[in-house]
Design a protein around this motif. Sequence first.
Motif: not given
Lengths: 213, 579
Positions: A81-95
């Motif tokens: 979702f959204g380019n997977g940016a949440d995880i790539k930004r290091n805000w988390g390791v999984r949804r």
Amino acid sequence: MDRTVTLLLGITLTFASSWLGLVFAPYVQMNNVQPIKGTTDDGVEEMYPRPLEGEAAYGREVYIANGCMYCHSQQIRSEHFGNGADIKRNWGVRRTVQRDYIYEKPILLGTMRTGPDLANVARRWSGQGGKDWNHLHLYAPRMMMPGSLMPSFAFLYEKRRITGEPSADALKLQGEWAPEPGYEIVPTPQAKALVEYLSVLDHNRIMLPEAQE
Amino acid sequence: MAASTVVNGLTSPNVSNADAGALAEEQCRAAKERAAIDSASRLPALAWLAGATFWLLWASFFGLVTSIKMHIPWFDVRVIMELGIISTLLSVPLMVLIARSKNLSLDAKIGFCTFAFVAAAALWLVLRTWVFDIRWSEHGGAWQTFGRTRMTHLSLIGYGWGTQAGIAGILWLVPRLSRTPLIYPNALIAAAAIWNVGIFAGVIGILAGLGTSVEWLDFPPFVPPFLIVSLAIVAAWGIVTFTRRQESHVYVTLWYCFGAMFWMPWLYTVAVIINIYSPATGVVQSACNWWFAHNVLGLWLTPIGVGAAYYIIPKVIGRPVYSYYLSIIGFWSLALFYSWAGMHHLIGGPIPPWMVSASTVGSMMMFIPVIAVGVNHHMTMLGHMGQLRYSPSLRFVVFGAITYTAVSAQGAIEALREFSEVAHFTNYTVGHAHLGAYGFFTMIMFGVFYYMVPRLTGQEWASSRLIRLHFWLCSVGIVIYFTSLSISGWFEGRQMNNPDYPFIQKMSNELPWLICRSIGGAMMSLGHVAWAILFVLNICGVGSRREGPTFFREKTSAEVEAELNGSTATPAEVALASR
Ligand code: HEM
Ligand code: HEM
């Protein structure tokens, strides 16, 4: 009178359908989600999630009272979702998934990201160093992050005249943010609790089976 | 055009000019009846409207403060408060002198008073900065931190202004369309009092740090009982009035008002229980929260706004609505689909995918009611746009009706996953929110009040210039507001989705747009001040007694004739509808 009946019946039924679908059905489907046992990154086995206790729970109330939620979300979206940016930004390791939130009252998903997501902020600012950073950041965001739009929460701190030794928890402020000589800035119990909350805020403590993608 | 010639609940058979005499008599009788009905609605409707206007000013104040704090995080509200209080004290003696003068027109008086205030503010600004060197203690206070002013703004917009404005409109529309004088006026006035006590307590509570951080339900837990009691009184009144109605034809506005009055108490009560008093587990709260928040917009503010436009547009231009059947389709499809659309606020969030899908479908289906309503409103207006030059009510309402079509089309697209990936979590949503809650709902309500208040007070508006100022400040303001946030929001979303784009950079890119938002918002707020002045003057009886409506300018007889020739309605119908 027939119109009255049609109208009443119609508006009741259409509305009730959505209530059943969007409130009652999820209630039945999700209200009984239970914690499960899992292994953390450090290899410790524990039940997850666990309700917050003590100081951290109080810190959450400070977070609520001051509306941090209106700038910070607490949800990690899927890597698809959204380019997977949440995880790539290091805000988390999984949804994050339903189970991550079962003890949250009220739940603080948020709808705005003026600031970064905080679902797992404890992973970024951990330990004593993280706590010190958070105190300084809450007191003087622009000292830690020049150009930040986050407001200062200086009202959670107290300015005191130094008598004898400076306090151990006095903030190490520099430049224009430092108090005048002879004074120090110390956190109030509210500030300490808030930082305690931030230092345990971690919705990714263990890998949940349903969060695997 | 459809065969129906229903004009606001008065079904008139297609008449030839020969029947005009009988019609004139009927028209006279109907006018008297309406006047009697209006006089019964006067106090309750004005009581709710007074509350709405009062809180609109405070909501704008807190909105503006919130907005400024986003680009100047250290902004201290106490400076504005000090400036406001001191400039008022300095300028009031002058204003009294101006108001007493006998040779000035009312417009000139308002102009000079404004000038006196601005001059006093400028004087104080100079004095405090360079002469007295006043500085407030640093860091404001907890009460004015961003999170709390944000909660206060939204709560005041939703409950202080939106809901009260809606109820004021309902209390006037429903008796007219049911052709029964308003019953239980005292209960409704008591409900208004209870409501406003609740709002006041809620605002103090949020500022004191008792806000709940549940969006749209931010009031502390001691407030909802006030609001529920008050809503229940209004709903009970609505049901009794509906069963007592004298008019057998249920005009579409009445459907909308009735639906709204019935849905809102239910919605609010359920949401307060599941989100505040005994919170459900985890994301069930979010589902309920957005089911509620979305329906406050879609099944409370929207039906009132759309219904009111259905009343005012035909009324002012003196033509029946374009299609009666479309209006029925519009109403029922709204009831069915809108209530299902709430989960589009949680796209990508941790809720079961089937819920998001259901809501995306609901949102797409919303094109049906939106097109039905849009065609109906706009086709009714078609060929009568010239009237916008004269009638203030029409100008506001048509602005709102056009915006309704626009905001709904935009919303349906926002509900698509691909779009939400970018726009969610950004100011794009806030732009949409204001286009809807402001450009559509608020503008329509202003239009309704410009029509309604003179008929309740028997007093015409004091100044058509001030009305014009109100319109232009608000409409230009919201356009600036919406455009700047939409542009900003889109870039924010794109940049956040690019993991290599530094967050802090995304944040500084927002700055110029946030400043534009403050400018647009300041214009809107000034417009609200103009409205409040007009309202207070009207209540206090300043201005001429009512004979005909206040127009921006008078029509010439040639223009009136040209209009009649261009219209498909008979002169009798026009006369019937045009009071
Ligand atoms: C006087 C001018 C106004 C200004 C400067 C203003 C400003 C703001 C600001 C800064 C926010 C917070 C957005 C955020 O957290 O990022 C907000 C939220 C909101 N305002 Fe206003 N506002 C104004 C008037 C109004 C009016 C008249 C309405 C509608 C009736 C309205 C409806 C809303 C809504 C619905 C939200 C919530 C948006 C969301 O959660 O996405 N505002 N406003
Ligand atoms: C067919 C009609 C509409 C659809 C499908 C729709 C869709 C949406 C969507 C998808 C969002 C969430 C955006 C996000 O968070 O990413 C949203 C937010 C919003 N919409 Fe609409 N919209 C519609 C009409 C309206 C109207 C008529 C109004 C005003 C009365 C309105 C007011 C708002 C507000 C205030 C929000 C922000 C809520 C918040 O975050 O607090 N919308 N809409």
